[in-house]
Design an enzyme around this catalytic site. Structure first.
Site, PDB file in Angstrom:
ATOM      1  N   CYS A  20     -17.596  19.337 -32.313  1.00 17.44           N
ATOM      2  CA  CYS A  20     -16.995  19.278 -30.969  1.00 17.44           C
ATOM      3  C   CYS A  20     -17.661  18.257 -30.071  1.00 17.44           C
ATOM      4  O   CYS A  20     -17.111  17.852 -29.067  1.00 17.44           O
ATOM      5  CB  CYS A  20     -17.027  20.652 -30.319  1.00 17.44           C
ATOM      6  SG  CYS A  20     -18.663  21.179 -29.766  1.00 17.44           S
ATOM      7  N   THR A  56      -6.847   6.132  -3.663  1.00 22.63           N
ATOM      8  CA  THR A  56      -7.765   7.276  -3.625  1.00 22.63           C
ATOM      9  C   THR A  56      -7.046   8.598  -3.878  1.00 22.63           C
ATOM     10  O   THR A  56      -5.835   8.708  -3.725  1.00 22.63           O
ATOM     11  CB  THR A  56      -8.477   7.347  -2.267  1.00 22.63           C
ATOM     12  OG1 THR A  56      -7.474   7.385  -1.252  1.00 22.63           O
ATOM     13  CG2 THR A  56      -9.388   6.158  -2.064  1.00 22.63           C
ATOM     14  N   CYS A 104     -23.022  19.201 -28.232  1.00 20.47           N
ATOM     15  CA  CYS A 104     -24.476  19.038 -28.383  1.00 20.47           C
ATOM     16  C   CYS A 104     -24.899  17.630 -27.990  1.00 20.47           C
ATOM     17  O   CYS A 104     -25.925  17.436 -27.339  1.00 20.47           O
ATOM     18  CB  CYS A 104     -24.920  19.373 -29.809  1.00 20.47           C
ATOM     19  SG  CYS A 104     -24.054  18.462 -31.110  1.00 20.47           S
ATOM     20  N   CYS A 143     -35.957  20.482 -26.553  1.00 16.64           N
ATOM     21  CA  CYS A 143     -35.612  21.160 -25.300  1.00 16.64           C
ATOM     22  C   CYS A 143     -34.691  22.352 -25.561  1.00 16.64           C
ATOM     23  O   CYS A 143     -34.627  23.275 -24.759  1.00 16.64           O
ATOM     24  CB  CYS A 143     -34.964  20.192 -24.313  1.00 16.64           C
ATOM     25  SG  CYS A 143     -33.341  19.602 -24.822  1.00 16.64           S
ATOM     26  N   CYS A 189     -29.057  21.783 -26.836  1.00 20.40           N
ATOM     27  CA  CYS A 189     -27.961  21.806 -27.809  1.00 20.40           C
ATOM     28  C   CYS A 189     -27.778  23.233 -28.329  1.00 20.40           C
ATOM     29  O   CYS A 189     -26.654  23.705 -28.503  1.00 20.40           O
ATOM     30  CB  CYS A 189     -28.244  20.843 -28.956  1.00 20.40           C
ATOM     31  SG  CYS A 189     -29.780  21.160 -29.846  1.00 20.40           S
ATOM     32  N   ASN A 235       0.838  -1.199   0.000  1.00 16.49           N
ATOM     33  CA  ASN A 235       0.000   0.000   0.000  1.00 16.49           C
ATOM     34  C   ASN A 235       0.872   1.247   0.000  1.00 16.49           C
ATOM     35  O   ASN A 235       1.280   1.744   1.040  1.00 16.49           O
ATOM     36  CB  ASN A 235      -0.936  -0.029   1.214  1.00 16.49           C
ATOM     37  CG  ASN A 235      -1.872   1.169   1.256  1.00 16.49           C
ATOM     38  OD1 ASN A 235      -1.633   2.166   0.561  1.00 16.49           O
ATOM     39  ND2 ASN A 235      -2.911   1.087   2.067  1.00 16.49           N
ATOM     40  N   CYS A 243      -2.337   5.193   0.184  1.00 14.28           N
ATOM     41  CA  CYS A 243      -3.281   5.935   1.027  1.00 14.28           C
ATOM     42  C   CYS A 243      -2.799   7.367   1.239  1.00 14.28           C
ATOM     43  O   CYS A 243      -1.681   7.590   1.701  1.00 14.28           O
ATOM     44  CB  CYS A 243      -3.454   5.250   2.372  1.00 14.28           C
ATOM     45  SG  CYS A 243      -4.734   4.007   2.292  1.00 14.28           S
ATOM     46  N   CYS A 250     -27.378  16.693 -24.818  1.00 13.98           N
ATOM     47  CA  CYS A 250     -28.712  16.252 -25.256  1.00 13.98           C
ATOM     48  C   CYS A 250     -29.249  15.208 -24.284  1.00 13.98           C
ATOM     49  O   CYS A 250     -28.568  14.235 -23.969  1.00 13.98           O
ATOM     50  CB  CYS A 250     -28.635  15.654 -26.657  1.00 13.98           C
ATOM     51  SG  CYS A 250     -30.226  15.030 -27.238  1.00 13.98           S
ATOM     52  N   CYS A 302     -35.902  14.164 -31.518  1.00 10.06           N
ATOM     53  CA  CYS A 302     -35.710  15.447 -30.829  1.00 10.06           C
ATOM     54  C   CYS A 302     -36.949  15.820 -30.024  1.00 10.06           C
ATOM     55  O   CYS A 302     -38.078  15.731 -30.518  1.00 10.06           O
ATOM     56  CB  CYS A 302     -35.416  16.540 -31.858  1.00 10.06           C
ATOM     57  SG  CYS A 302     -35.263  18.175 -31.111  1.00 10.06           S
TER      58      CYS A 302
END
Lengths: 447, 432
Positions: free
Chosen positions: B382, B205, B385, B349, B352, B136, B139, B389, B346
């Protein structure tokens, strides 16, 4: 001896106290905080959101829902109240399924809209429960405005005018302010004293005085109001009730549904209310549904709504119709009342089947009868006692722009004014807009 | 049903799903339940040196962030290594391994950075029957303040040194667990390999503060008004872990070094992704802590179904995506795509539109009736969108074929060409 739904005649106490309490409890209880967050998270925060466009008061719905989602329901409430000061009542009574929720993209896509109405209630209740009034008055303008009618349109106009710094007097014939919010809404939609509490909360803005027991033709004249004030808002609603124009209408126990609903709302003890074993409600709108459902909830055995045209013409929404059906109300279509039978008091109503053809509604020869201890008329309300000199159009006070009537210095808003649907939310929008127009007009003059 | 049997550096397990060294593997009771639930292996919670065990805080050990409906997305902990006596752990390990001989049981270790300490602990665990050790070096909280855990993992020389001691004093397979709290994960992995490690496991972690209480102005979890950073794990860290695993898998210095993948594995799909990037096994903690040990059943059925459907074995999957992980400068600049919106899917909304109009390239048009369409002449592909979506597969990318003209640049789509030969690159080499 206790009564039951089967007890003949018109009697009180058909149901026990517990059943009545359950029947008249809040129909759509408030979301708890977690439910609200989950419901709020379903909102897509649409660009130029269709819900906002569909709202007669144009509340920024995506914004207030996002404010709920981020743990600030008080800010959400302020977003709502800035557009609709009666957003608390509207959250309870708006036919959202025909307005914002109908056009919600999730309704269109999945048949399950964001629960905008319940979210609005969560937000508005949060702020109102804290007793906070989120607006402050501007400094006094010295202008005085009379508002006739303390219903949604009048209250909305009064609040906006007071906020702008004007001195407002509201005149109303009834002992309580609120109009249909207080007297015309089914009890289970606004249980407790919500309507009265909302009025008290609204009045915290200051600068509004209410004079009860006064109406046009009863202590007030339009000329007198104009003389004593810089502007007048008429928000008198539709106080008249359409007649059945059927024989036997004058018999006892033939009543106006609006009176029944008002009596029920004001009753401290539902068990003391008398209701027939057989109740017939005539009409096809929200009032018919509210009267019929509440008759059933009081313990009537058979409640029937009879509408003269087909189901598609009913102005009660599909949601309201479903609600009536699930409450056990029977809805009959295409039948018109021709006669109320009875000896002194109503016993039966005779209906003729109808046909809704291109030439209008015609009665067919065949008739049938329904037993009726009580007959409730819910076939629409009409303008009653409009002052002389005002132009009337289609039975309502004609207005142009933001509620300007044909008489200078007099505005009209709400159900009494032409245009717009007869909805609480529409009345609030019209009252608000009339107030803004009055303010612009008065301050323009001052300048 | 696909054969999920795994042989990882000589450690056999019926499936590649191991529980990571963490709170769920601290006791015989838990580990037995894990094996009963179907876990292929367990890395026992980290043991320290003989003597008085460490102590934990007595206030909250965990902090979390949530998505909608309180779905746990990220978990942070400030728990230390096992706080139970060494001999108790050893007795339990021995008993459990005897009862579940077909399951993998690896012991996680963390002792001070001197040879004697490591020699002693290795001797202590010698006759437990465990299949291997995991060092380990990861940690990031508490133990690191005492010169252990990530304090070792952040210094490649220490990793190499300790790994060498371990290989010298033990014949057990040795896995080195790496911390992500470094700038280049390849360096500690290389050090582990130089020291003789049989495998690396990652990620441990990530240093984190999950939230700040805005009334008490203390980081959370809060212990009596104060907070210390913890280690972050759970679904939120998966992309970071995948990248680190891939770096080790494709690094010429460490290529072929077995990897046990850790970091946000919640479903069979997560596990398969780690495996495709080179992980021979995966280790799970947060998913088990959130939903209980039963989650492994979905992982087993899901991975099995996937392998069956693709007629692959576990061996075919491991490392299969590694050749496709490359440097940016190798990406094909003549690969041209355009977003396209399926009008039937679609829901109008407008997300996009808002994203493209406000934050990107103004390449989506909105009509009065809320019809959204892509302007090919402005679309740089890119993908934003698609990412915003809410409807899956509503917006997709269409690849322009060779010879098509890109309406944005006016250029014809040509053959593969990358930045190294691009005329705008001052360092460009002439195409060969």
């Amino acid at each position: 001896m206790t009564n039951s739904p089967l007890t003949p005649g018109i009697v009180a106490g058909r149901l026990g106290a517990e059943a009545l309490a359950g029947n008249f409890a809040d129909i759509a209880p408030r979301f708890d905080a977690h439910e609200a967050r989950v419901a709020a998270d379903r909102c897509y925060f649409c660009h130029d959101a269709p819900c906002m466009t569909a709202c007669p008061t144009t509340i920024d719905i995506p914004l207030f829902i996002r404010q709920i989602a981020t743990g600030t329901p008080e800010a959400a409430a302020k977003t709502i109240f800035s557009q609709n000061i009666l957003g608390g009542m509207c959250a309870r009574v708006c036919p959202t399924e025909q307005l914002c929720e109908e056009v919600c993209v999730r309704e269109v896509a999945e048949g399950k809209p964001v629960e905008i109405g319940r979210l609005q209630r969560f937000a508005t209740d949060s702020l109102m429960a804290a007793g906070v009034h989120p607006f402050a008055r501007a400094k006094p303008t010295g202008k005085r405005v009379a508002v006739v009618g303390a219903g949604p349109a009048g209250l909305s106009a009064a609040h906006r005018l007071a906020m702008k710094g004007h001195e407002v007097v509201i005149y109303d014939p009834r002992p309580k302010a609120g109009g249909l919010n207080e007297y015309g809404i089914a009890s289970y939609k606004a249980p407790g004293d919500f309507a009265a509490d909302e009025v008290a909360w609204l009045m915290k803005i200051g600068g509004i005085r209410v004079e009860h027991g006064k109406a046009l033709g009863s202590g007030l004249t339009l000329d007198g109001l104009r003389k004593d004030h810089d502007a007048v808002v008429l928000a008198v609603g539709l106080a008249g009730v359409n007649a059945l124009r059927a024989e036997g209408e004058a018999l006892d126990n033939v009543l106006n549904a609006v009176d029944f609903i008002a009596g029920l709302r004001q009753a401290a003890d539902k068990a003391a209310l008398r209701i027939g074993r057989d109740v017939v409600v005539i009409g096809g709108g929200m009032t018919a549904v509210d009267a019929a459902v509440q008759s059933k909830l009081l313990g009537a055995e058979n409640v029937t709504i009879v509408y003269r045209r087909g189901q598609e013409r009913m102005s009660a929404s599909a949601h309201e119709q479903d609600h009536a059906a699930s409450a056990g109300v029977r809805i009959l279509h295409n039948a018109a009342p021709v006669r109320v039978h009875g000896n002194g008091a109503a016993q039966e109503v005779e209906f003729a089947y109808t046909e809704d053809g291109p030439g209008g509604l015609t009665l067919k020869g065949e008739t049938f009868r329904l037993k009726a201890d009580q007959v409730m008329k819910a076939i629409g309300q009409v303008l009653d006692g409009a002052p002389e000199g005002l132009r009337i159009e289609g039975g309502k006070i004609a207005v142009t722009g933001a509620g300007r009537t044909s008489v200078p210095g007099v505005w009209a808003a709400g159900d009494c004014a032409s245009g717009g649907e007869d909805l609480t939310v529409t009345a609030v929008a019209e009252g608000r807009d009339a107030a803004e127009d009055i303010h612009a007009s008065l301050m323009g003059q001052a300048g | 049903m696909a054969d999920l049997t795994t042989n990882f550096i000589g450690i056999k397990s019926p499936n590649p799903f191991w529980l990571a060294s963490a709170p769920p593997t601290d006791k015989e009771y838990n580990v037995r339940r894990a094996y009963e639930a179907g876990w292929g292996g367990v890395v026992w919670k980290t043991l320290g040196s003989e003597g008085p065990p460490v102590v934990n805080v007595n206030g909250p050990r965990y902090g979390a962030i949530w998505g909608a409906d309180r779905r746990l997305l990220g978990l942070n902990n400030i728990e230390l290594i096992t706080d139970r006596p060494l001999e108790v752990n050893l007795r339990e390990i021995k008993q459990v391994k005897r009862d579940y001989p077909d399951r993998a049981l690896v012991i996680s270790l963390m002792v001070p950075c001197d040879e004697e300490s490591w020699r002693a602990i290795l001797k202590a665990i010698e006759d437990t029957g465990a299949d291997g050790v995991e060092l380990n070096f990861g940690c990031p909280h508490g133990m690191s303040e005492r010169g252990m855990g990530s304090a070792v993992g952040q210094v490649p020389e220490y990793i190499e040194m300790v790994t060498r001691w371990v290989k010298q004093h033990s014949r057990m397979p040795c896995i080195v667990k790496l911390t992500p709290n470094i700038t280049d994960v390849r360096k500690p992995a290389e050090a582990a390999k130089r020291g003789g490690a049989d495998a690396v496991s990652l990620i441990n972690t990530i240093n984190s503060i999950t939230s700040v209480n805005l009334d008490s102005f203390a980081p959370e979890p809060t212990i009596d008004g104060k907070g210390a950073h913890g280690g972050y794990c759970g679904p939120a860290v998966k992309p970071i872990a995948l990248s680190m695993v891939s770096e080790i898998a494709r690094n010429p210095e460490t290529r072929g070094l077995p990897i046990s993948g850790i970091g946000g594995v919640t479903t069979w799909r997560d596990a398969a992704e780690f495996m495709a990037l080179g992980a021979g096994t995966v280790q799970v903690c947060t998913a088990a802590m959130t939903y209980g040990f039963k989650v492994v059943q979905e992982m087993i059925s899901g991975l099995s179904q996937y392998l069956d459907e693709h007629q692959m074995s576990v061996g075919d999957l491991v490392g299969r995506a590694v050749p496709n992980v490359t440097d940016w400068n190798q990406l094909n600049l003549n690969y041209v795509t355009k977003a396209q919106i399926d009008q039937d899917l679609c829901i109008k909304c407008g997300r996009c539109y808002a994203a493209c109009e406000d934050t990107s390239h103004q390449a989506i048009a909105m009509s009065d009736d809320r019809t959204f369409t892509v302007k090919d002449e402005d679309c740089v592909a890119c993908n934003l969108c698609i990412d915003v979506c809410p409807v899956e597969s509503c917006i997709t990318m269409r690849q322009l074929g060779k010879g098509e003209v890109d309406p944005r640049t006016g250029k014809t789509v040509g053959d593969y060409a990358n930045w190294t030969t691009h005329p705008n690159n001052p360092m460009a080499q002439a195409a060969e």
